[in-house]
Scaffold this active site. Structure first.
Site, mmCIF file in Angstrom:
data_model
loop_
_atom_site.group_PDB
_atom_site.id
_atom_site.type_symbol
_atom_site.label_atom_id
_atom_site.label_comp_id
_atom_site.label_asym_id
_atom_site.label_seq_id
_atom_site.Cartn_x
_atom_site.Cartn_y
_atom_site.Cartn_z
ATOM 1 N N HIS A 72 14.235 -14.994 34.395
ATOM 2 C CA HIS A 72 15.558 -14.398 34.658
ATOM 3 C C HIS A 72 15.976 -14.704 36.082
ATOM 4 C CE1 HIS A 72 16.400 -11.502 31.243
ATOM 5 N NE2 HIS A 72 15.330 -12.182 30.878
ATOM 6 N N TYR A 202 21.239 -2.680 35.278
ATOM 7 C CA TYR A 202 20.942 -1.426 35.968
ATOM 8 C C TYR A 202 22.272 -0.684 36.106
ATOM 9 C CZ TYR A 202 16.292 -3.129 37.353
ATOM 10 O OH TYR A 202 14.999 -3.590 37.349
ATOM 11 N N PRO A 293 9.749 3.259 38.956
ATOM 12 C CA PRO A 293 9.861 1.932 38.333
ATOM 13 C C PRO A 293 11.182 1.193 38.575
ATOM 14 C CG PRO A 293 9.991 3.670 36.684
ATOM 15 C CD PRO A 293 9.659 4.341 37.965
ATOM 16 N N LYS A 297 8.196 -2.833 40.609
ATOM 17 C CA LYS A 297 7.188 -3.298 41.572
ATOM 18 C C LYS A 297 5.735 -2.906 41.258
ATOM 19 C CE LYS A 297 9.792 -5.569 44.064
ATOM 20 N NZ LYS A 297 9.713 -6.978 43.735
ATOM 21 N N TYR A 384 13.672 -7.879 45.224
ATOM 22 C CA TYR A 384 13.410 -7.791 43.784
ATOM 23 C C TYR A 384 12.516 -8.937 43.333
ATOM 24 C CZ TYR A 384 14.399 -6.555 38.913
ATOM 25 O OH TYR A 384 14.286 -6.140 37.613
#
Ligand code: FAD
Ligand code: PHB
Length: 401
Positions: A72, A202, A293, A297, A384
């Site tokens: 991704h 998100y 979460p 990570k 990220y």
């Protein structure tokens, strides 16, 4: 019995450590309270940083990951009825993440350890570690057949998660810990339906956070912010889908629904305990630190810890203590960066119960800033996808695979 390293816990940290040690010619005994089937079915994380994928490849563990993993190059941030794409590849010079479930990593690791003839025992009880500050710490456990065993070790690795026995075995006063418990939890489902999105979404929403993730082109993984005292029995599948649809939907887009294969509620906390070593006991993964979460990570930190630890133990067992001496500091540098990032993502995206009206406005201002500023988006993207590994982390795998 005599072994070089006693390992407590067959989660990703303990399993990968025993494999990395074997590649260095170091033997270990790995004990786990749960059954193999339970470990292989436990639904948890799904996102791997490039560094974690590279580590698994170097360790010869990526055959299925290379086929089934889905790369991704970004995520969507959704807020105020808009969905904005954050393009990791473009912002970070080509970095990405890979969606490959923790369950699959655990299956790959268990299969490989057993094929290599590892001492791996499931279903043990009454695990104890002691003589931690001696040169030969001991690991005791009762095997599934009821027989009691003692392994005399050169070092012990506590990879037994947040609720394990290793961290509490360290004398009071030798550790400092920091903890923040969040006033919300995640209700997660695994659903037999193709994902409704090409990248993870998100979503910030007045009713609370929602996340659309996936496991494959056929299976979706979705999460909803709920109260930490919520009971899963209060959430029939129809209610979950209705709530997810309300928080994720936009004009012209709808959420595909399907049979729910698994569901559960997970509390959220930030926790760090330091140092990650006491004598010849080394803590790794969730045994030493927990992140909420939202930043994806936890699994990546566990894998990074044991990459460092395998080299540190190799040195220690061959008379060079330098990497063992710096193990905790090396890991904690990464741990605190990820702890901050995970807290930042979490508090930006969740609705705090009872919060004043200011909270949502501050969150929206931050989300608009990320969506409109290359500098702000780049900061999210580099955290990220994984802050570049330092030299010590690189060294950790140099002499290995
Ligand atoms: P664990 O996976 O917890 O493994 C520890 C192992 O030790 C377990 O198998 C346990 O049974 C065993 N053990 C415990 N005590 C003993 C004992 N006394 N003797 C022997 N064995 C023992 N991260 C994300 O990024 N995204 C997510 O969606 C996500 N969801 C999560 C959901 C839950 C319920 C939990 C607990 C964590 C989640 N995480 C998530 C975090 C991520 O899964 C963890 O960071 C990761 O599992 C850490 O791996 P580990 O090997 O350190 O610990
Ligand atoms: C998951 O797919 O389980 C997942 C993805 C991203 C997160 C957390 C969990 O931030």
């Amino acid at each position: 019995m005599r072994t070089q390293v006693g390992i407590v816990g067959a989660g990703p940290a303990g399993l990968l450590l025993s494999h990395l040690l074997a590649l260095r010619g170091i033997d270990s005994v790995l004990v786990e309270t749960r059954s193999r089937a339970y470990c292989e079915a436990r639904q948890r994380a799904g996102v791997l940083e490039d560094g974690s994928v590279a580590l698994l490849r170097r360790a010869g563990l990526a055959d299925r990951l290379d086929i089934k993993g889905i790369e991704h190059g970004g995520i969507y941030l959704q807020f105020a009825s808009e969905r904005r794409h954050i393009d990791f590849r473009e912002l970070t010079g080509g970095r990405s993440v890979t969606v490959y479930a923790q369950t699959e990593i655990v299956k790959d690791l268990i299969a490989r350890r057993l094929a290599d003839g590892a001492a791996l025992e499931f279903g043990v009880t009454d695990t104890e570690v002691f003589d931690l500050d001696s040169e030969h710490p001991r690991l005791r456990y009762t095997a599934a057949d009821g027989s009691r065993h003692e392994a005399i070790c050169d070092a012990i690795a506590g990879c037994d998660g947040f609720h394990g026995i290793c961290r509490p075995a360290i004398p009071a006063g030798a550790l400092t810990s920091w903890e923040r418990v969040y006033p919300y939890a995640w209700l997660g489902i695994l659903a037999d339906v193709p994902p409704s999105t090409d990248e993870l979404i998100y979503a910030h929403h007045p009713d609370g956070f929602a996340l659309h993730s996936l496991r494959s082109q056929a299976i979706s993984r979705l999460y909803l912010q709920v109260s930490p005292d919520e009971e899963i029995g209060n959430w029939p599948d129809d209610r979950i889908w209705a709530e997810l649809a309300g928080r994720l939907e936009l004009p012209g887009w709808s959420l595909k629904q399907g049979p729910v294969l698994d569901k559960g509620i997970t509390g959220m906390r930030s926790f760090v305990s330091a140092p990650m070593r006491y004598g010849r006991l080394f803590l790794a993964g969730d045994a030493a630190h927990i992140v909420p979460p939202t930043g994806a990570k936890g699994l990546n930190l566990a894998l990074a810890d044991v990459a460092v630890l395998s080299a540190a133990l190799d040195g220690l067992l061959h008379g060079d203590e330098s990497l063992a001496a710096s193990y905790s500091a090396t890991c904690l540098n990464r741990v605190w960066r990820c702890t901050h990032f995970s807290w930042w993502m979490t508090t930006m995206l969740h609705r705090t119960p009872g919060a004043d009206k200011m909270e949502a406005q501050l969150q929206l201002a931050q989300l608009r800033y990320i969506a409109s500023s290359r500098a702000a988006a780049t900061s999210l993207a580099e955290n990220y996808t994984g802050i570049a590994a330092g030299p010590a982390w690189h060294d950790a795998t140099k002499r290995g695979p």
